[in-house]
Design a protein around this motif. Structure first.
Motif, short mmCIF file in Angstrom:
data_model
loop_
_atom_site.label_atom_id
_atom_site.label_comp_id
_atom_site.label_asym_id
_atom_site.label_seq_id
_atom_site.Cartn_x
_atom_site.Cartn_y
_atom_site.Cartn_z
N SER A 17 0.86 -1.18 0.00
CA SER A 17 0.00 0.00 0.00
C SER A 17 0.89 1.23 0.00
CB SER A 17 -0.91 0.01 1.23
OG SER A 17 -0.17 0.29 2.40
N ARG A 18 0.29 2.39 0.08
CA ARG A 18 1.11 3.61 0.16
C ARG A 18 1.93 3.64 1.44
NH1 ARG A 18 -3.77 7.31 -1.79
NH2 ARG A 18 -3.53 6.98 -4.02
N GLN A 19 1.44 3.00 2.49
CA GLN A 19 2.11 3.04 3.79
C GLN A 19 3.00 1.84 4.06
OE1 GLN A 19 -1.71 3.02 5.40
NE2 GLN A 19 -1.75 5.18 5.95
N TYR A 20 2.70 0.70 3.46
CA TYR A 20 3.38 -0.53 3.84
C TYR A 20 4.06 -1.22 2.67
CZ TYR A 20 0.65 -0.12 8.10
OH TYR A 20 0.09 0.33 9.26
N ARG A 21 5.18 -1.81 2.98
CA ARG A 21 5.88 -2.75 2.11
C ARG A 21 6.17 -3.94 3.02
NH1 ARG A 21 7.58 -0.36 -2.45
NH2 ARG A 21 9.40 -1.60 -2.86
N TYR A 22 5.93 -5.13 2.55
CA TYR A 22 6.14 -6.32 3.36
C TYR A 22 7.37 -7.10 2.89
CZ TYR A 22 1.66 -5.76 5.67
OH TYR A 22 0.62 -5.29 6.43
N VAL A 23 8.14 -7.59 3.86
CA VAL A 23 9.33 -8.38 3.59
C VAL A 23 9.05 -9.81 4.05
CG1 VAL A 23 11.78 -8.65 4.11
CG2 VAL A 23 10.79 -6.36 3.97
N PRO A 24 9.33 -10.81 3.19
CA PRO A 24 9.08 -12.20 3.59
C PRO A 24 10.11 -12.66 4.61
CG PRO A 24 10.10 -12.15 1.44
CD PRO A 24 9.87 -10.73 1.82
N ARG A 25 9.63 -13.37 5.64
CA ARG A 25 10.50 -13.92 6.68
C ARG A 25 10.00 -15.32 7.03
NH1 ARG A 25 13.78 -10.67 5.41
NH2 ARG A 25 14.12 -8.70 6.44
N LEU A 26 10.94 -16.20 7.31
CA LEU A 26 10.58 -17.53 7.77
C LEU A 26 10.60 -17.51 9.29
CD1 LEU A 26 9.93 -20.45 7.00
CD2 LEU A 26 12.37 -20.93 7.08
N ASP A 27 9.43 -17.66 9.90
CA ASP A 27 9.35 -17.76 11.36
C ASP A 27 9.59 -19.20 11.75
OD1 ASP A 27 8.93 -15.09 11.79
OD2 ASP A 27 6.76 -15.26 12.04
N GLU A 28 10.47 -19.38 12.71
CA GLU A 28 10.90 -20.74 13.07
C GLU A 28 9.85 -21.52 13.86
OE1 GLU A 28 13.43 -22.34 11.86
OE2 GLU A 28 14.03 -20.58 10.72
N GLY A 29 8.88 -20.82 14.43
CA GLY A 29 7.78 -21.53 15.09
C GLY A 29 8.15 -22.18 16.39
N PRO A 30 7.69 -23.33 16.73
CA PRO A 30 7.06 -24.30 15.86
C PRO A 30 5.58 -23.98 15.63
CG PRO A 30 7.33 -25.29 18.02
CD PRO A 30 7.85 -23.90 18.09
N PRO A 31 5.05 -24.35 14.54
CA PRO A 31 5.70 -24.87 13.34
C PRO A 31 6.33 -23.72 12.55
CG PRO A 31 3.35 -24.65 12.93
CD PRO A 31 3.58 -24.26 14.36
N ARG A 32 7.24 -24.06 11.67
CA ARG A 32 7.86 -23.05 10.80
C ARG A 32 6.82 -22.60 9.77
NH1 ARG A 32 13.34 -25.30 8.47
NH2 ARG A 32 13.14 -23.32 7.43
N TYR A 33 6.84 -21.29 9.49
CA TYR A 33 5.89 -20.78 8.50
C TYR A 33 6.41 -19.48 7.88
CZ TYR A 33 4.36 -17.59 12.18
OH TYR A 33 4.30 -16.63 13.15
N LEU A 34 5.89 -19.16 6.71
CA LEU A 34 6.23 -17.94 6.02
C LEU A 34 5.42 -16.81 6.63
CD1 LEU A 34 7.52 -16.34 3.66
CD2 LEU A 34 5.53 -17.02 2.29
N ASN A 35 6.08 -15.70 6.91
CA ASN A 35 5.41 -14.53 7.44
C ASN A 35 5.90 -13.32 6.66
OD1 ASN A 35 3.90 -12.82 9.01
ND2 ASN A 35 4.83 -13.45 10.95
N TRP A 36 5.07 -12.30 6.55
CA TRP A 36 5.42 -11.07 5.86
C TRP A 36 5.42 -9.96 6.89
CZ3 TRP A 36 6.42 -10.93 0.56
CH2 TRP A 36 6.14 -12.12 -0.13
N LYS A 37 6.57 -9.33 7.10
CA LYS A 37 6.72 -8.29 8.11
C LYS A 37 6.79 -6.92 7.46
CE LYS A 37 7.50 -11.17 11.60
NZ LYS A 37 6.79 -11.26 12.81
N PRO A 38 6.12 -5.90 8.05
CA PRO A 38 6.24 -4.53 7.51
C PRO A 38 7.64 -3.99 7.70
CG PRO A 38 4.56 -4.64 9.25
CD PRO A 38 5.18 -5.98 9.14
#
Length: 149
Positions: free
Chosen positions: A128-149
């Motif tokens: 959006s005009r305010q946000y850009r998201y960066v992909p990150r792998l969160d180790e969890g458990p369980p491990r999962y893909l997350n998008w952080k601002p």
């Protein structure tokens, strides 16, 4: 789409693999999308008729919107099939945010291309005009893909 053929969406809200916490819908949800949007528009019109003088919201549903993903807090990503400037755009409906129908990407191909580029390079993805998201792998458990601002 290859994703639908292989995975049929994603487990509801257990895998927010798209930016913004979105989970792609499966084939059955996609097929029922226009009917669901028509029911939502009827609900909107009923609520507007109850208090027409004070009703300032734009409609939050349209039978020509195809819901493609949702969040666990009720936001939706939709493909706009209405004739006009936003035809084919990916729009976000945030029922509690400032923008009820914000255009996020020009089309599904652009969204997926930007996601792939971001995943491959680790660079921020425009959202959006305010946000850009960066992909990150969160180790969890369980491990999962997350998008952080």
């Amino acid at each position: 789409m290859q994703w639908l053929h292989i995975h049929d969406g994603a487990p509801m809200y257990d895998a927010p693999i798209w930016p913004g916490g979105y989970v792609p819908y499966g084939i059955d949800a996609l097929k029922g999308g226009p009917e669901y949007m028509a029911e939502m528009l009827d609900e909107f019109n009923d609520q507007r008729e109850e208090d027409p003088e004070n009703w300032i919201l734009d409609p939050w549903a349209d039978p020509l919107w195809l819901p493609i993903a949702g969040t666990n807090t009720g936001e939706s990503l939709l493909i706009d099939h209405r004739p006009g400037d936003t035809w084919g755009n990916i729009i976000e409906v945030d029922y509690e945010g400032n923008e009820v129908t914000a255009v996020r990407w020009q089309n599904l191909g652009e969204m997926l291309r930007l996601m792939a580029e971001s995943l491959e390079s680790g660079s921020p993805m425009p959202y959006s005009r305010q946000y850009r998201y960066v992909p990150r792998l969160d180790e969890g458990p369980p491990r999962y893909l997350n998008w952080k601002p």
